[in-house]
Write a protein that holds these residues in place. Sequence first.
Motif, PDB file in Angstrom:
ATOM      1  N   LEU A 124       0.822  -1.210   0.000  1.00  0.00           N
ATOM      2  CA  LEU A 124       0.000   0.000   0.000  1.00  0.00           C
ATOM      3  C   LEU A 124       0.859   1.265   0.000  1.00  0.00           C
ATOM      4  O   LEU A 124       0.530   2.256  -0.662  1.00  0.00           O
ATOM      5  N   VAL A 125       1.961   1.245   0.739  1.00  0.00           N
ATOM      6  CA  VAL A 125       2.876   2.389   0.744  1.00  0.00           C
ATOM      7  C   VAL A 125       3.459   2.596  -0.655  1.00  0.00           C
ATOM      8  O   VAL A 125       3.512   3.721  -1.173  1.00  0.00           O
ATOM      9  N   LEU A 126       3.876   1.503  -1.287  1.00  0.00           N
ATOM     10  CA  LEU A 126       4.435   1.596  -2.634  1.00  0.00           C
ATOM     11  C   LEU A 126       3.378   2.046  -3.643  1.00  0.00           C
ATOM     12  O   LEU A 126       3.685   2.771  -4.599  1.00  0.00           O
ATOM     13  N   PHE A 127       2.123   1.637  -3.415  1.00  0.00           N
ATOM     14  CA  PHE A 127       1.043   2.059  -4.311  1.00  0.00           C
ATOM     15  C   PHE A 127       0.868   3.574  -4.287  1.00  0.00           C
ATOM     16  O   PHE A 127       0.751   4.212  -5.337  1.00  0.00           O
ATOM     17  N   VAL A 128       0.843   4.160  -3.087  1.00  0.00           N
ATOM     18  CA  VAL A 128       0.661   5.616  -2.971  1.00  0.00           C
ATOM     19  C   VAL A 128       1.780   6.346  -3.715  1.00  0.00           C
ATOM     20  O   VAL A 128       1.531   7.289  -4.483  1.00  0.00           O
ATOM     21  N   ALA A 129       3.019   5.900  -3.526  1.00  0.00           N
ATOM     22  CA  ALA A 129       4.155   6.551  -4.187  1.00  0.00           C
ATOM     23  C   ALA A 129       4.083   6.397  -5.703  1.00  0.00           C
ATOM     24  O   ALA A 129       4.240   7.374  -6.453  1.00  0.00           O
ATOM     25  N   SER A 130       3.832   5.179  -6.179  1.00  0.00           N
ATOM     26  CA  SER A 130       3.811   4.936  -7.624  1.00  0.00           C
ATOM     27  C   SER A 130       2.622   5.612  -8.296  1.00  0.00           C
ATOM     28  O   SER A 130       2.721   6.071  -9.439  1.00  0.00           O
ATOM     29  N   ALA A 131       1.481   5.709  -7.597  1.00  0.00           N
ATOM     30  CA  ALA A 131       0.305   6.363  -8.166  1.00  0.00           C
ATOM     31  C   ALA A 131       0.574   7.851  -8.381  1.00  0.00           C
ATOM     32  O   ALA A 131       0.233   8.411  -9.441  1.00  0.00           O
ATOM     33  N   LEU A 132       1.183   8.501  -7.394  1.00  0.00           N
ATOM     34  CA  LEU A 132       1.487   9.928  -7.524  1.00  0.00           C
ATOM     35  C   LEU A 132       2.470  10.179  -8.662  1.00  0.00           C
ATOM     36  O   LEU A 132       2.285  11.091  -9.483  1.00  0.00           O
ATOM     37  N   ILE A 133       3.512   9.346  -8.740  1.00  0.00           N
ATOM     38  CA  ILE A 133       4.501   9.495  -9.814  1.00  0.00           C
ATOM     39  C   ILE A 133       3.859   9.205 -11.169  1.00  0.00           C
ATOM     40  O   ILE A 133       4.091   9.917 -12.154  1.00  0.00           O
ATOM     41  N   GLY A 134       3.022   8.159 -11.226  1.00  0.00           N
ATOM     42  CA  GLY A 134       2.355   7.794 -12.463  1.00  0.00           C
ATOM     43  C   GLY A 134       1.452   8.894 -12.998  1.00  0.00           C
ATOM     44  O   GLY A 134       1.417   9.167 -14.204  1.00  0.00           O
ATOM     45  N   ILE A 135       0.722   9.549 -12.095  1.00  0.00           N
ATOM     46  CA  ILE A 135      -0.166  10.649 -12.495  1.00  0.00           C
ATOM     47  C   ILE A 135       0.632  11.776 -13.142  1.00  0.00           C
ATOM     48  O   ILE A 135       0.261  12.305 -14.196  1.00  0.00           O
ATOM     49  N   VAL A 136       1.753  12.137 -12.520  1.00  0.00           N
ATOM     50  CA  VAL A 136       2.591  13.222 -13.046  1.00  0.00           C
ATOM     51  C   VAL A 136       3.140  12.861 -14.428  1.00  0.00           C
ATOM     52  O   VAL A 136       3.107  13.669 -15.367  1.00  0.00           O
ATOM     53  N   ILE A 137       3.617  11.617 -14.571  1.00  0.00           N
ATOM     54  CA  ILE A 137       4.218  11.199 -15.849  1.00  0.00           C
ATOM     55  C   ILE A 137       3.170  11.145 -16.956  1.00  0.00           C
ATOM     56  O   ILE A 137       3.429  11.558 -18.097  1.00  0.00           O
ATOM     57  N   VAL A 138       1.971  10.634 -16.650  1.00  0.00           N
ATOM     58  CA  VAL A 138       0.920  10.557 -17.664  1.00  0.00           C
ATOM     59  C   VAL A 138       0.499  11.947 -18.120  1.00  0.00           C
ATOM     60  O   VAL A 138       0.342  12.207 -19.321  1.00  0.00           O
ATOM     61  N   LEU A 139       0.320  12.855 -17.164  1.00  0.00           N
ATOM     62  CA  LEU A 139      -0.032  14.230 -17.527  1.00  0.00           C
ATOM     63  C   LEU A 139       1.050  14.862 -18.401  1.00  0.00           C
ATOM     64  O   LEU A 139       0.746  15.545 -19.394  1.00  0.00           O
ATOM     65  N   ALA A 140       2.305  14.621 -18.052  1.00  0.00           N
ATOM     66  CA  ALA A 140       3.407  15.154 -18.853  1.00  0.00           C
ATOM     67  C   ALA A 140       3.428  14.540 -20.249  1.00  0.00           C
ATOM     68  O   ALA A 140       3.696  15.236 -21.243  1.00  0.00           O
ATOM     69  N   SER A 141       3.116  13.237 -20.339  1.00  0.00           N
ATOM     70  CA  SER A 141       3.080  12.562 -21.643  1.00  0.00           C
ATOM     71  C   SER A 141       1.971  13.119 -22.518  1.00  0.00           C
ATOM     72  O   SER A 141       2.166  13.358 -23.720  1.00  0.00           O
TER      73      SER A 141
END
Length: 350
Positions: free
Chosen positions: A65-82
Motif C-alpha cells: 500500500l505504501v508503494l502504491f501511494v508513491a507509484s500512483a502519484l509518480i504515475g499521475i505526473v508522468i501521464v499528464l506530462a506525456s
Amino acid sequence: MLFVGIVTGIITARILGPKGRGILEIYLVYPQLIVSFGELGVRQAAAYYTGQNKYPLQEIVSSVLVLFVASALIGIVIVLASFWNAGLFEDGCMLPVIFTLWVPAALLQRYINGILLGKQAVQRINYSHVIQKVVLCFSLLLLVWVIPLGVYGAAFAHLLSVVFPVIISLYWLGEFCDFRLRLISVIPWLLLKKGLIYAGSLTLLMLNYRIDVIMLGKLSTASSVGIYSVGVSICELMKRIPLSVGVVLFSHATLWKETDLNESLAKLAMLTRVLLVFSLFAALFLFVVMPWLLPLFYGQEYGASVSVINYLLPGIIALNIFVVLNLFVSGQGKPQLIFYSFIPSLILNI
C-alpha cells in the motif's frame, strides 16, 4: 470474457467509427504503458513473496500500500506530462483528466491481484476480470450508445471498468488482513528489488504491444490507428488461451522449489504443446471467418482490418507460447530472462 470482449469491440468500432476508435486508442496507450512500468513489478513480487510465506501477510500488504501511494502519484505526473508532450491537451482537458484518473485505479487493482495471486485466490481474480469486462461493456452501451457522449463516454466507461473491480477486490483482501499504510523496514526494498526486474520486462512487453499505436498516431491518421487497433484487438483475444491457464501456472510456480524443477518443466512442456494446438486451431478459425465476419459486425469501413489480422496471426501463435513460458519463469522469480529475450524483439518491431 472473450464474448464480452468481442461485443465491447463491436460497440466501440460501430458507434465511434475508425477515427473515434483511433482517438480512444491514442489516449489509452500512454496510461497503459505508464501503469505497466509504474506498478514497478510489485504485483508479481508481492505474489512471489506471499506464495513463499517468508514474511507475514499483513506486513507485505502494508508495504504494498505504501508503494502504491508513491507509484500512483509518480504515475499521475508522468501521464499528464506525456499527454502534454503529445499535444493531447489541445482539444480540452476532459479526456486527459479521465485517463489520468484511470492510472491509480488500475495500479491498485494490479497490486491487490498480486497479493490474491500469492494466496492462490485465482478464482476471485477471474471474477474481478469478468466484472471489469462486463462493467466496460454496459458502460459503453449506456454512455456511447444510449447517451451519445462519443469518445468522452468511452473514456469514462474505461474508468468505471477499473473502479468497480477495485472496490470488490478490496473487500476480498479485507478477509485476509487490515489496510494499514506502514513502512516495514526491509520488505518494500525487497519488493522493489525483485519488482523492478518484473517492471522492466512488463514495460518491454507493453512497448512491443503498443509502440505501433504510438508511431501510427505520430506518422499517420487517427482513422489508420482505428483500423489497425481493431485487427490487433481481435488477434489479442487469442491471448486468452494461454492466459486462462497461465494465471494458475504463475500462482503455482511461486510454490515450486528447485528440487522439483525437472518435474515442473515436464508439466510445462506438455502444457505448452497442448496450448500450441489450441492456438493453431483458433488462428485457422480467424483466418477463415474474419474476411466476411468482420465487415458484417464491425462495418465495411473496417474491411482493411482483415489484412492486419492475417499479418499478425503467425506472431500471435508464437506469442501464445511465449506467454506460457513467461508466466512460468516469472512465477519462479526469474523475470530477467524475459527482459533479455524481448530487447531484440522491440528493436525489430520499431
